[in-house]
Design a protein around this motif. Sequence first.
Motif, mmCIF file in Angstrom:
data_model
loop_
_atom_site.group_PDB
_atom_site.id
_atom_site.type_symbol
_atom_site.label_atom_id
_atom_site.label_comp_id
_atom_site.label_asym_id
_atom_site.label_seq_id
_atom_site.Cartn_x
_atom_site.Cartn_y
_atom_site.Cartn_z
ATOM 1 N N HIS A 272 0.820 -1.204 0.000
ATOM 2 C CA HIS A 272 0.000 0.000 0.000
ATOM 3 C C HIS A 272 0.864 1.269 0.000
ATOM 4 O O HIS A 272 2.020 1.256 0.388
ATOM 5 C CB HIS A 272 -0.982 0.006 1.178
ATOM 6 C CG HIS A 272 -0.357 -0.205 2.512
ATOM 7 N ND1 HIS A 272 -0.115 -1.455 3.043
ATOM 8 C CD2 HIS A 272 0.074 0.674 3.455
ATOM 9 C CE1 HIS A 272 0.437 -1.334 4.225
ATOM 10 N NE2 HIS A 272 0.564 -0.046 4.509
ATOM 11 N N LYS A 273 0.279 2.347 -0.461
ATOM 12 C CA LYS A 273 0.916 3.657 -0.536
ATOM 13 C C LYS A 273 2.175 3.626 -1.407
ATOM 14 O O LYS A 273 3.266 4.014 -0.995
ATOM 15 C CB LYS A 273 1.259 4.188 0.867
ATOM 16 C CG LYS A 273 0.028 4.505 1.711
ATOM 17 C CD LYS A 273 0.403 5.168 3.031
ATOM 18 C CE LYS A 273 -0.846 5.506 3.820
ATOM 19 N NZ LYS A 273 -0.528 6.164 5.128
ATOM 20 N N ASN A 274 2.004 3.157 -2.628
ATOM 21 C CA ASN A 274 3.042 3.216 -3.644
ATOM 22 C C ASN A 274 2.464 3.843 -4.899
ATOM 23 O O ASN A 274 1.430 4.512 -4.839
ATOM 24 C CB ASN A 274 3.594 1.807 -3.927
ATOM 25 C CG ASN A 274 4.700 1.415 -2.953
ATOM 26 O OD1 ASN A 274 5.817 1.907 -3.024
ATOM 27 N ND2 ASN A 274 4.377 0.511 -2.028
ATOM 28 N N ARG A 275 3.114 3.626 -6.022
ATOM 29 C CA ARG A 275 2.646 4.166 -7.304
ATOM 30 C C ARG A 275 2.378 3.045 -8.296
ATOM 31 O O ARG A 275 2.515 3.214 -9.501
ATOM 32 C CB ARG A 275 3.680 5.150 -7.864
ATOM 33 C CG ARG A 275 3.980 6.329 -6.935
ATOM 34 C CD ARG A 275 5.062 7.221 -7.494
ATOM 35 N NE ARG A 275 5.395 8.302 -6.569
ATOM 36 C CZ ARG A 275 6.349 9.203 -6.783
ATOM 37 N NH1 ARG A 275 7.078 9.146 -7.887
ATOM 38 N NH2 ARG A 275 6.595 10.152 -5.892
ATOM 39 N N LEU A 276 2.003 1.902 -7.793
ATOM 40 C CA LEU A 276 1.807 0.730 -8.632
ATOM 41 C C LEU A 276 0.600 0.899 -9.541
ATOM 42 O O LEU A 276 -0.504 1.186 -9.083
ATOM 43 C CB LEU A 276 1.618 -0.507 -7.760
ATOM 44 C CG LEU A 276 2.836 -0.952 -6.935
ATOM 45 C CD1 LEU A 276 2.406 -1.995 -5.915
ATOM 46 C CD2 LEU A 276 3.936 -1.486 -7.832
ATOM 47 N N ARG A 277 0.839 0.697 -10.828
ATOM 48 C CA ARG A 277 -0.242 0.717 -11.805
ATOM 49 C C ARG A 277 -0.554 -0.686 -12.318
ATOM 50 O O ARG A 277 -1.622 -0.938 -12.873
ATOM 51 C CB ARG A 277 0.114 1.627 -12.989
ATOM 52 C CG ARG A 277 0.239 3.092 -12.587
ATOM 53 C CD ARG A 277 0.470 3.999 -13.789
ATOM 54 N NE ARG A 277 0.497 5.392 -13.376
ATOM 55 C CZ ARG A 277 -0.573 6.145 -13.195
ATOM 56 N NH1 ARG A 277 -1.786 5.634 -13.400
ATOM 57 N NH2 ARG A 277 -0.469 7.392 -12.816
#
Length: 348
Positions: free
Chosen positions: A211-216
């Motif tokens: 959680h709280k990343n920039r994963l697309r």
Amino acid sequence: MENYTSSDSDSDSGNKTLDLSYLMLDTEVINEHLICTNSPENIETMLLHQNRLSIIPFTIVRFVNLTTLDVSNCGLNQLPDFLGDLPITCLVAKNNNLTNDYLLKSFENLPGLRELNLSGNRLTEFPEQVLDLMELKYLYLGGNSISEITKDVWKLQRLQVLSMGGNRLAEVPSTLGRCTSLQALVLCDNILESLPSSIANLKNLKSLFLHKNRLRTLPTEIITLKCLTELSLRDNPLVVRFVSDMTHDPPSLLELAARVVKSNDIAYDGENIPRNLIEYLNSGHRCVNVNCQGIFFDNRVEHVKFVDFCGKYRLPLLQYLCSSKCIGPRDGEEEMVSGAMIRKVLLG
């Protein structure tokens, strides 16, 4: 993510523990306590957290059977090399002022160390010294400013928990997939945009916190992790984007012609067409739709599909299609689940 621990309760722990925690004592007073302690050889656990220790007193070496040392929240600036003179198996030094330059120069003298907690310090690099710890099972490095995980992390073959949340990680090395003993991987609150497909090699992984990343996207291989029972993905773009995200412009005449050549298996060679066209034709991608198997080059449809994850819940995975007509259920495949259904799992 500090609930994973190697410590077991001991009915005799009261006789083997020196507890000076939460007393806000300075280094000099702590040193006097250590000097005055009777039978130091009987002490196996020393709790010094929540004091005012700028350094660890050298007199600690009197405790020749010390296996657990907690010096958290003490304002420490340094971990001295003489700690290697003790048989420590668990070292907790979280929430101090430690930097990479003032850690132990080497952990070779602590071959039995199984748990190391350096969370909440001022580390900017992954401490390479820990690679000497062949018995290490629990490594906590969260809440620092580490920008990358060393590619040699695979050397920690016994590692079961790696906690690196709250750092500045922009990528994960593919070599992490060789740490096959991992059961918990904490990478939350970083700036990750993707994960390597080798993550699927972590066959024993039970908990994955992203959680709280920039994963697309997530690697499609993640669905093979049969032991995974806890997955956190909230506050990532891939969770926000539950429905199809298509970017599809009409293909160029060059691509249309190339698709015809490849789809119809028309022969071509360097005598008939220029080299740059041959390279272009050879760069084609096959559509993942098993009922299509068409060819695309530059022009494609990006589509987020929800995949059944071992019968537990659905994961959004990015796939590339040659045409928007390829979107939708295929033979033997279920409809995509709605955003509301998947949100219950991914945002919890």
